[in-house]
Design a protein around this motif. Sequence first.
Motif, PDB file in Angstrom:
ATOM      1  N   LEU A  14       9.872  -4.797  18.144  1.00 58.30           N
ATOM      2  CA  LEU A  14       8.804  -5.150  17.200  1.00 58.30           C
ATOM      3  C   LEU A  14       8.479  -3.985  16.266  1.00 58.30           C
ATOM      4  CD1 LEU A  14       6.375  -7.204  19.474  1.00 58.30           C
ATOM      5  CD2 LEU A  14       7.849  -8.059  17.636  1.00 58.30           C
ATOM      6  N   LEU A  15       8.471  -2.773  16.806  1.00 57.48           N
ATOM      7  CA  LEU A  15       8.225  -1.609  15.963  1.00 57.48           C
ATOM      8  C   LEU A  15       9.330  -1.419  14.931  1.00 57.48           C
ATOM      9  CD1 LEU A  15       6.851   1.031  18.506  1.00 57.48           C
ATOM     10  CD2 LEU A  15       5.590  -0.164  16.713  1.00 57.48           C
ATOM     11  N   ARG A  16      10.559  -1.640  15.343  1.00 57.29           N
ATOM     12  CA  ARG A  16      11.683  -1.499  14.410  1.00 57.29           C
ATOM     13  C   ARG A  16      11.635  -2.571  13.323  1.00 57.29           C
ATOM     14  NH1 ARG A  16      15.454   2.281  15.960  1.00 57.29           N
ATOM     15  NH2 ARG A  16      15.262   2.967  18.115  1.00 57.29           N
ATOM     16  N   VAL A  17      11.251  -3.775  13.696  1.00 59.16           N
ATOM     17  CA  VAL A  17      11.096  -4.842  12.700  1.00 59.16           C
ATOM     18  C   VAL A  17       9.968  -4.485  11.728  1.00 59.16           C
ATOM     19  CG1 VAL A  17      10.427  -7.263  12.390  1.00 59.16           C
ATOM     20  CG2 VAL A  17      12.100  -6.648  14.136  1.00 59.16           C
ATOM     21  N   VAL A  19       9.024  -1.420  10.872  1.00 59.18           N
ATOM     22  CA  VAL A  19       9.544  -0.375   9.983  1.00 59.18           C
ATOM     23  C   VAL A  19      10.438  -0.995   8.918  1.00 59.18           C
ATOM     24  CG1 VAL A  19      11.102   1.625   9.858  1.00 59.18           C
ATOM     25  CG2 VAL A  19       9.366   1.502  11.641  1.00 59.18           C
ATOM     26  N   PHE A  20      11.283  -1.934   9.308  1.00 60.49           N
ATOM     27  CA  PHE A  20      12.161  -2.599   8.337  1.00 60.49           C
ATOM     28  C   PHE A  20      11.326  -3.373   7.322  1.00 60.49           C
ATOM     29  CE2 PHE A  20      15.063  -6.159   7.149  1.00 60.49           C
ATOM     30  CZ  PHE A  20      15.923  -5.394   6.384  1.00 60.49           C
ATOM     31  N   GLY A  21      10.293  -4.056   7.781  1.00 58.43           N
ATOM     32  CA  GLY A  21       9.413  -4.785   6.869  1.00 58.43           C
ATOM     33  C   GLY A  21       8.721  -3.855   5.882  1.00 58.43           C
ATOM     34  N   LEU A  22       8.283  -2.702   6.366  1.00 60.91           N
ATOM     35  CA  LEU A  22       7.638  -1.730   5.482  1.00 60.91           C
ATOM     36  C   LEU A  22       8.611  -1.181   4.439  1.00 60.91           C
ATOM     37  CD1 LEU A  22       5.442   0.197   8.081  1.00 60.91           C
ATOM     38  CD2 LEU A  22       4.645  -1.335   6.269  1.00 60.91           C
ATOM     39  N   THR A  23       9.856  -0.934   4.844  1.00 62.36           N
ATOM     40  CA  THR A  23      10.834  -0.441   3.865  1.00 62.36           C
ATOM     41  C   THR A  23      11.157  -1.520   2.837  1.00 62.36           C
ATOM     42  OG1 THR A  23      12.740  -1.006   5.257  1.00 62.36           O
ATOM     43  CG2 THR A  23      11.890   1.239   5.424  1.00 62.36           C
ATOM     44  N   LEU A  24      11.228  -2.770   3.284  1.00 59.88           N
ATOM     45  CA  LEU A  24      11.461  -3.841   2.316  1.00 59.88           C
ATOM     46  C   LEU A  24      10.275  -3.974   1.366  1.00 59.88           C
ATOM     47  CD1 LEU A  24      13.168  -6.698   4.365  1.00 59.88           C
ATOM     48  CD2 LEU A  24      14.191  -5.160   2.703  1.00 59.88           C
ATOM     49  N   GLY A  25       9.064  -3.792   1.894  1.00 64.76           N
ATOM     50  CA  GLY A  25       7.877  -3.868   1.054  1.00 64.76           C
ATOM     51  C   GLY A  25       7.866  -2.802  -0.027  1.00 64.76           C
ATOM     52  N   ILE A  26       8.180  -1.568   0.349  1.00 63.25           N
ATOM     53  CA  ILE A  26       8.181  -0.491  -0.645  1.00 63.25           C
ATOM     54  C   ILE A  26       9.339  -0.663  -1.630  1.00 63.25           C
ATOM     55  CG2 ILE A  26       9.539   1.272   0.558  1.00 63.25           C
ATOM     56  CD1 ILE A  26       7.275   3.243  -0.324  1.00 63.25           C
ATOM     57  N   VAL A  56      17.806   1.629   7.472  1.00 64.31           N
ATOM     58  CA  VAL A  56      16.916   1.172   8.543  1.00 64.31           C
ATOM     59  C   VAL A  56      17.471  -0.093   9.183  1.00 64.31           C
ATOM     60  CG1 VAL A  56      14.623   0.249   9.032  1.00 64.31           C
ATOM     61  CG2 VAL A  56      14.852   2.275   7.619  1.00 64.31           C
ATOM     62  N   ALA A  57      18.004  -0.997   8.364  1.00 66.07           N
ATOM     63  CA  ALA A  57      18.569  -2.239   8.898  1.00 66.07           C
ATOM     64  C   ALA A  57      19.762  -1.944   9.809  1.00 66.07           C
ATOM     65  CB  ALA A  57      18.991  -3.159   7.757  1.00 66.07           C
ATOM     66  N   VAL A  58      20.641  -1.074   9.372  1.00 66.69           N
ATOM     67  CA  VAL A  58      21.811  -0.725  10.191  1.00 66.69           C
ATOM     68  C   VAL A  58      21.357  -0.029  11.465  1.00 66.69           C
ATOM     69  CG1 VAL A  58      23.928   0.644  10.274  1.00 66.69           C
ATOM     70  CG2 VAL A  58      23.375  -0.650   8.232  1.00 66.69           C
ATOM     71  N   SER A  59      20.358   0.829  11.353  1.00 70.74           N
ATOM     72  CA  SER A  59      19.820   1.522  12.524  1.00 70.74           C
ATOM     73  C   SER A  59      19.268   0.528  13.543  1.00 70.74           C
ATOM     74  CB  SER A  59      18.726   2.497  12.085  1.00 70.74           C
ATOM     75  OG  SER A  59      18.106   3.078  13.188  1.00 70.74           O
ATOM     76  N   THR A  60      18.592  -0.495  13.058  1.00 67.33           N
ATOM     77  CA  THR A  60      18.049  -1.525  13.947  1.00 67.33           C
ATOM     78  C   THR A  60      19.169  -2.282  14.651  1.00 67.33           C
ATOM     79  OG1 THR A  60      16.123  -1.756  12.514  1.00 67.33           O
ATOM     80  CG2 THR A  60      16.558  -3.555  14.041  1.00 67.33           C
ATOM     81  N   VAL A  61      20.241  -2.570  13.933  1.00 67.75           N
ATOM     82  CA  VAL A  61      21.376  -3.284  14.527  1.00 67.75           C
ATOM     83  C   VAL A  61      22.054  -2.418  15.579  1.00 67.75           C
ATOM     84  CG1 VAL A  61      23.675  -4.208  14.044  1.00 67.75           C
ATOM     85  CG2 VAL A  61      21.763  -4.769  12.538  1.00 67.75           C
ATOM     86  N   ILE A  62      22.190  -1.131  15.296  1.00 66.19           N
ATOM     87  CA  ILE A  62      22.858  -0.221  16.236  1.00 66.19           C
ATOM     88  C   ILE A  62      22.143  -0.189  17.578  1.00 66.19           C
ATOM     89  CG2 ILE A  62      23.365   2.207  16.709  1.00 66.19           C
ATOM     90  CD1 ILE A  62      23.925   2.561  13.773  1.00 66.19           C
TER      91      ILE A  62
END
Length: 98
Positions: A14-17, A19-26, A56-62
Amino acid sequence: MVETELLARVFLTLLRVLVFGLTLGITLISFQAYQQQKSQRLQYAFFGFSFISMGVAVSTVITQFGSDADEMLIMFFQMAETLPFIIGFSMLYLSLYR
């Protein structure tokens, strides 16, 4: 013990999602700023945030692979994770000094 580990994994996911949402927002905000005022600085910032979001997306997948995956595959994805960060931060650097 198993319940605690499962809960920790869910929380981390959930935290990683988040972070990904925040990066998409910015990234979206920087794109809107670029659309309103087409400048080279804002274009570089938009590209920078886009690449950081990709990293960040690739990091989440890894992290979903865990330690069971092939070591070479994990190393490949770690390289694929690092390159977007290098490009993204380089573009942000250019946006500040161009």
